[in-house]
Write an enzyme that holds these catalytic residues in place. Sequence first.
Site, PDB file in Angstrom:
ATOM      1  CB  SER A 144       5.444 -32.103   3.784  1.00  0.00           C
ATOM      2  OG  SER A 144       4.732 -30.884   3.805  1.00  0.00           O
ATOM      3  CE1 TYR A 157       3.072 -33.157   8.478  1.00  0.00           C
ATOM      4  CE2 TYR A 157       3.694 -31.284   7.112  1.00  0.00           C
ATOM      5  CZ  TYR A 157       3.114 -32.536   7.239  1.00  0.00           C
ATOM      6  OH  TYR A 157       2.586 -33.166   6.137  1.00  0.00           O
TER       7      TYR A 157
END
Length: 257
Positions: A144, A157
Site C-alpha cells: 500500500s 493497516y
Amino acid sequence: MGKLDGRVVLITGAARGQGEQEARLFAAEGARLVLGDVLDAPGEALAKELAEELGEGRAVHVHLDVTREQDWAAAVAVAKERFGRIDGLVNNAGILRFNELVSTPLDEFQAVVQVNQTGCFLGIKAVAPEIEAAGGGTIVNTASYTGVTGMAGVGAYAASKHAVVGLTRVAAVELAGKGIRVNAVCPGAIDTPMSNPEGVDPAATAELYRHLVPLGRIGRPEEVAALALFLTGEDSSYITGQPFVIDGGWLAGVRLF
C-alpha cells in the site's frame, strides 16, 4: 499472443476489486487462473464467466482464507490437479479498518495483521516451492501507499503493509537463486469495495481527491491490475525486491490548489 500465455497464476482476493480486475486482465493475456477468495459466490461466478468468454479450463475458483495454512494447501492441490503447476502468485487479499491507533482493540489489530501480513507470508511459503518446481516465475504482493509512509486512522493497516514491503524484499533476496522474482504494488486511493465499503457515490468524494491527489482523482482497480501484469510478465524481467507506488502522485505531495 498474450503476455502471460502458458502461465498458471494464483490470485487471492480475486472475487472483487483489484483482484477481480487482475483476474480479468491476466486471463485476457493468456493466463490460466486459480481464483482464491472467501467470497465463494462471486468468485465462482467470475471463474464461470472467464471460462465462457475465453474457453473451458481457463479459470477455477477455490475457497481460500489466506490466514489458514490448510486452505493454502488445498488451493495448491487444486492448481496442480487442474493445471499441473503454478508459476505465478498475486497476494492480493487484504482488509482495511479505520481507527485511531490508541483506540484500536487488540483483536481488530490482530485481524488486520492476520489477513494482510500473515496471509502474504503463508502465500509465499506455500506457493514459492511450486513456482521453483515449475522452473521459476513471479510473486506480486499487494502492499500500500501506507506501506511506505504513515497515515492517521489506519495504524493496523499501515503496520501490516509496511511488513508486506519487508517480506517482499526478503523473499526477493532468498528466492532470486530459485528463479523467482518478488515485487510489491503499493496502491494509494483506489475505488474498490474495500476502500468504499458503504458504497458512497464516487462523485461525492471527487472534490476531495481533486485537491488531495496531484492527478486530481481516485485510482481505478484496472490501473493497479496493469501494474501487477507488468510485474508478472517478462517486461519486468530484471526487477525484483521493489515496492511500486501507484497513487496518482499522492506520496509526492498534497495538491492544495
